[in-house]
Design a protein around this motif. Sequence first.
Motif, PDB file in Angstrom:
ATOM      1  N   THR A 136       0.850  -1.513   0.149  1.00  0.00           N
ATOM      2  CA  THR A 136      -0.084   0.079   0.003  1.00  0.00           C
ATOM      3  C   THR A 136       0.893   1.175   0.031  1.00  0.00           C
ATOM      4  O   THR A 136       0.176   2.380   0.217  1.00  0.00           O
ATOM      5  CB  THR A 136      -0.997   0.033   1.257  1.00  0.00           C
ATOM      6  OG1 THR A 136      -0.245   0.272   2.498  1.00  0.00           O
ATOM      7  CG2 THR A 136      -1.683  -1.265   1.338  1.00  0.00           C
ATOM      8  N   SER A 137       1.921   1.026  -0.174  1.00  0.00           N
ATOM      9  CA  SER A 137       2.899   2.429  -0.250  1.00  0.00           C
ATOM     10  C   SER A 137       3.436   2.615  -1.771  1.00  0.00           C
ATOM     11  O   SER A 137       3.520   1.432  -2.274  1.00  0.00           O
ATOM     12  CB  SER A 137       4.235   2.456   0.678  1.00  0.00           C
ATOM     13  OG  SER A 137       3.584   2.224   2.136  1.00  0.00           O
ATOM     14  N   PRO A 138       3.649   4.015  -2.097  1.00  0.00           N
ATOM     15  CA  PRO A 138       4.071   4.157  -3.445  1.00  0.00           C
ATOM     16  C   PRO A 138       5.397   3.746  -3.821  1.00  0.00           C
ATOM     17  O   PRO A 138       6.441   3.629  -3.139  1.00  0.00           O
ATOM     18  CB  PRO A 138       4.152   5.718  -3.754  1.00  0.00           C
ATOM     19  CG  PRO A 138       4.375   6.221  -2.132  1.00  0.00           C
ATOM     20  CD  PRO A 138       3.495   5.113  -1.433  1.00  0.00           C
ATOM     21  N   MET A 139       5.513   2.723  -4.633  1.00  0.00           N
ATOM     22  CA  MET A 139       6.954   2.017  -5.151  1.00  0.00           C
ATOM     23  C   MET A 139       7.243   2.613  -6.597  1.00  0.00           C
ATOM     24  O   MET A 139       6.512   3.095  -7.486  1.00  0.00           O
ATOM     25  CB  MET A 139       6.764   0.613  -5.344  1.00  0.00           C
ATOM     26  CG  MET A 139       6.353  -0.133  -4.005  1.00  0.00           C
ATOM     27  SD  MET A 139       7.762  -0.233  -2.875  1.00  0.00           S
ATOM     28  CE  MET A 139       7.025  -0.247  -1.302  1.00  0.00           C
ATOM     29  N   ALA A 140       8.612   2.675  -6.703  1.00  0.00           N
ATOM     30  CA  ALA A 140       9.153   2.826  -8.087  1.00  0.00           C
ATOM     31  C   ALA A 140      10.084   1.963  -8.388  1.00  0.00           C
ATOM     32  O   ALA A 140      10.284   0.761  -7.811  1.00  0.00           O
ATOM     33  CB  ALA A 140      10.285   4.036  -7.699  1.00  0.00           C
ATOM     34  N   ILE A 141      10.187   1.821  -9.851  1.00  0.00           N
ATOM     35  CA  ILE A 141      11.090   0.643 -10.356  1.00  0.00           C
ATOM     36  C   ILE A 141      12.285   1.226 -11.016  1.00  0.00           C
ATOM     37  O   ILE A 141      12.437   2.344 -11.722  1.00  0.00           O
ATOM     38  CB  ILE A 141      10.300   0.107 -11.920  1.00  0.00           C
ATOM     39  CG1 ILE A 141       8.842  -0.492 -11.074  1.00  0.00           C
ATOM     40  CG2 ILE A 141      11.045  -0.905 -12.201  1.00  0.00           C
ATOM     41  CD1 ILE A 141       8.147  -1.105 -12.168  1.00  0.00           C
ATOM     42  N   HIS A 142      13.614   0.527 -10.519  1.00  0.00           N
ATOM     43  CA  HIS A 142      15.027   1.190 -10.874  1.00  0.00           C
ATOM     44  C   HIS A 142      15.672  -0.023 -11.535  1.00  0.00           C
ATOM     45  O   HIS A 142      15.402  -1.039 -10.827  1.00  0.00           O
ATOM     46  CB  HIS A 142      15.732   1.706  -9.720  1.00  0.00           C
ATOM     47  CG  HIS A 142      15.302   2.903  -9.142  1.00  0.00           C
ATOM     48  ND1 HIS A 142      16.076   4.135  -9.090  1.00  0.00           N
ATOM     49  CD2 HIS A 142      14.225   3.047  -8.553  1.00  0.00           C
ATOM     50  CE1 HIS A 142      15.521   4.901  -8.437  1.00  0.00           C
ATOM     51  NE2 HIS A 142      14.229   4.539  -8.089  1.00  0.00           N
ATOM     52  N   GLY A 143      16.432   0.151 -12.428  1.00  0.00           N
ATOM     53  CA  GLY A 143      17.199  -0.744 -12.853  1.00  0.00           C
ATOM     54  C   GLY A 143      17.796  -0.492 -14.216  1.00  0.00           C
ATOM     55  O   GLY A 143      17.970   0.323 -14.897  1.00  0.00           O
ATOM     56  N   VAL A 144      18.210  -1.712 -15.051  1.00  0.00           N
ATOM     57  CA  VAL A 144      18.631  -1.745 -16.426  1.00  0.00           C
ATOM     58  C   VAL A 144      17.977  -2.942 -17.040  1.00  0.00           C
ATOM     59  O   VAL A 144      17.859  -4.038 -16.871  1.00  0.00           O
ATOM     60  CB  VAL A 144      20.087  -1.895 -16.481  1.00  0.00           C
ATOM     61  CG1 VAL A 144      20.795  -3.213 -15.708  1.00  0.00           C
ATOM     62  CG2 VAL A 144      20.895  -1.693 -17.643  1.00  0.00           C
ATOM     63  N   VAL A 145      17.782  -2.673 -18.331  1.00  0.00           N
ATOM     64  CA  VAL A 145      17.451  -3.882 -19.332  1.00  0.00           C
ATOM     65  C   VAL A 145      18.421  -3.556 -20.328  1.00  0.00           C
ATOM     66  O   VAL A 145      18.892  -2.714 -21.076  1.00  0.00           O
ATOM     67  CB  VAL A 145      15.974  -3.184 -19.838  1.00  0.00           C
ATOM     68  CG1 VAL A 145      15.583  -4.470 -21.157  1.00  0.00           C
ATOM     69  CG2 VAL A 145      15.151  -3.105 -19.093  1.00  0.00           C
ATOM     70  N   VAL A 146      18.874  -4.792 -20.549  1.00  0.00           N
ATOM     71  CA  VAL A 146      19.813  -5.053 -21.550  1.00  0.00           C
ATOM     72  C   VAL A 146      19.323  -5.869 -22.623  1.00  0.00           C
ATOM     73  O   VAL A 146      18.927  -7.142 -22.518  1.00  0.00           O
ATOM     74  CB  VAL A 146      21.316  -5.823 -21.017  1.00  0.00           C
ATOM     75  CG1 VAL A 146      22.370  -6.050 -22.004  1.00  0.00           C
ATOM     76  CG2 VAL A 146      21.640  -5.394 -19.790  1.00  0.00           C
ATOM     77  N   VAL A 155      16.553   2.468 -16.479  1.00  0.00           N
ATOM     78  CA  VAL A 155      15.201   2.448 -16.085  1.00  0.00           C
ATOM     79  C   VAL A 155      15.044   2.968 -15.052  1.00  0.00           C
ATOM     80  O   VAL A 155      15.546   2.482 -13.659  1.00  0.00           O
ATOM     81  CB  VAL A 155      14.301   1.156 -15.972  1.00  0.00           C
ATOM     82  CG1 VAL A 155      12.933   1.280 -15.737  1.00  0.00           C
ATOM     83  CG2 VAL A 155      14.360   0.653 -17.485  1.00  0.00           C
ATOM     84  N   VAL A 156      14.407   4.310 -14.613  1.00  0.00           N
ATOM     85  CA  VAL A 156      13.929   4.809 -13.235  1.00  0.00           C
ATOM     86  C   VAL A 156      12.371   5.358 -13.611  1.00  0.00           C
ATOM     87  O   VAL A 156      12.422   6.392 -14.347  1.00  0.00           O
ATOM     88  CB  VAL A 156      14.902   5.963 -12.856  1.00  0.00           C
ATOM     89  CG1 VAL A 156      14.327   6.530 -11.408  1.00  0.00           C
ATOM     90  CG2 VAL A 156      16.324   5.548 -12.728  1.00  0.00           C
TER      91      VAL A 156
END
Length: 465
Positions: A136-146, A155-156
């Motif tokens: 129930t808390s706001p989430m972000a997506i961070h990372g890399v796509v190869v 990706v952010v």
Amino acid sequence: MKRENCWNKYNGEQLEELNQINILYKNCLNKGKTERECVALTILMAEADGYRNLKDVIAAGETLKAGDKVYAVCMDKSIALFRLGHQPISAGMNILGAHIDSPRVDVKQNPLYETEDFAYLDTHYYGGIKKYQWVTSPMAIHGVVVKKDGTKVNVVIGEKEEDPVFVFTDLLIHLAGQQMEKKASTVVEGENLDLLIGNTPLNKSELPEDQKEAVKANVLRLLKEGYQMEEEDFYSAELEIVPAGKARDLGFDRSMILAYGQDDRVCAWTSLFAMLDINDAERCGCCLLVDKEEIGSVGATGMQSRFFENTVAELIALTEGESDLKVRRAFANSRMLSSDVSAGYDPLYAAAFEKRSAAFVGQGLSFNKFTGARGKSGSNDANPEYIADLRRIMDEAEVSYQFTELGKVDVGGGGTIAYIMANYGMEVIDSGVAVLNMHAPYEVSSKADVYEAVRGYRAFLLHEK
């Protein structure tokens, strides 16, 4: 033994330095929410301070001398910085070692699915978490796509004000009678911790004939437009789900910081700040920031890998000539602070702590002679001769510090990278900042402890054995 609140001792100049350090610290927390982001930011800061990539030095056939500053990177997720001293490396190093991975939720390799007009990402949590804290808390997506051609797409999503965010849903209280009777460990099951990412179906005119999942198809369209990403690119992606939002001042007095990832980035960034402050010293200084501590320090980027050992071997080859024996001497003659957080004493949960040995927030740098669990199992146990020397170093630098342990004897425990480095025969002790809410989405630290950590780490890097 009586311990003093650090805030009582600061003069105006020290308060100004404390504030500047904590502004920088919060900025680093905001920009470094994954290991890759931490390494990239570390490289930027190090190169601005004159550090050079060790690979470039080797490729140029150069040698190194006292005062030279270099760094080495392992798979973009671990990094080691070295500032050469006047003594040879084989005489030993002063090492600040911390980890830059934090508990989180990872996206699986075949994650995207649709059910009942909702699109989700299937996940697997990373490290020790209370799963119910992440819903129930706001989430972000961070990372890399190869991509297959080697192209990397960073990706952010979820950090800018205009960005969408994502969420792990929970059952409404009105229907949660059975759920509320479950143990905390099973209130939210790991397989149900899937991320809600969409609800709009793709227009039927655009929907491929073989595609019946219109919401999933729309998500794939958006990924294609924004990141040139196909569904199969999830196979070679490394995407981490973390709490969205910036580090914030906590309290009317702004004395604390509330932020994600302070275990163990509060020690990693303070170690780096101290390292960048030191330009000249007798012994070689090292700041080592590694991955995978939260899952046992395993893998190619964890402390159990040969990355650090191989890097030191390269340095010795460039300074003293290639010698396996000198590499062994370098480790055996080194001293290390395994810079990891301590469990801050929380008076609301006092029963879990032995108060005389607890780490108190706002009372300075914490030293843990031993870690492990129940009978010191899995522990590094520092030597008293080393501890006595550290006391002298900290007292001479007027650093506030405390000697602590992680909770009551049979309540629990934990480990760090200390025992791994101790295998080399070097002197090692755990040292870090007291943190509340450890492993929760948002953790609490004291600005005074952040400041004392930087001061203590500086003093350690400058000491002569």
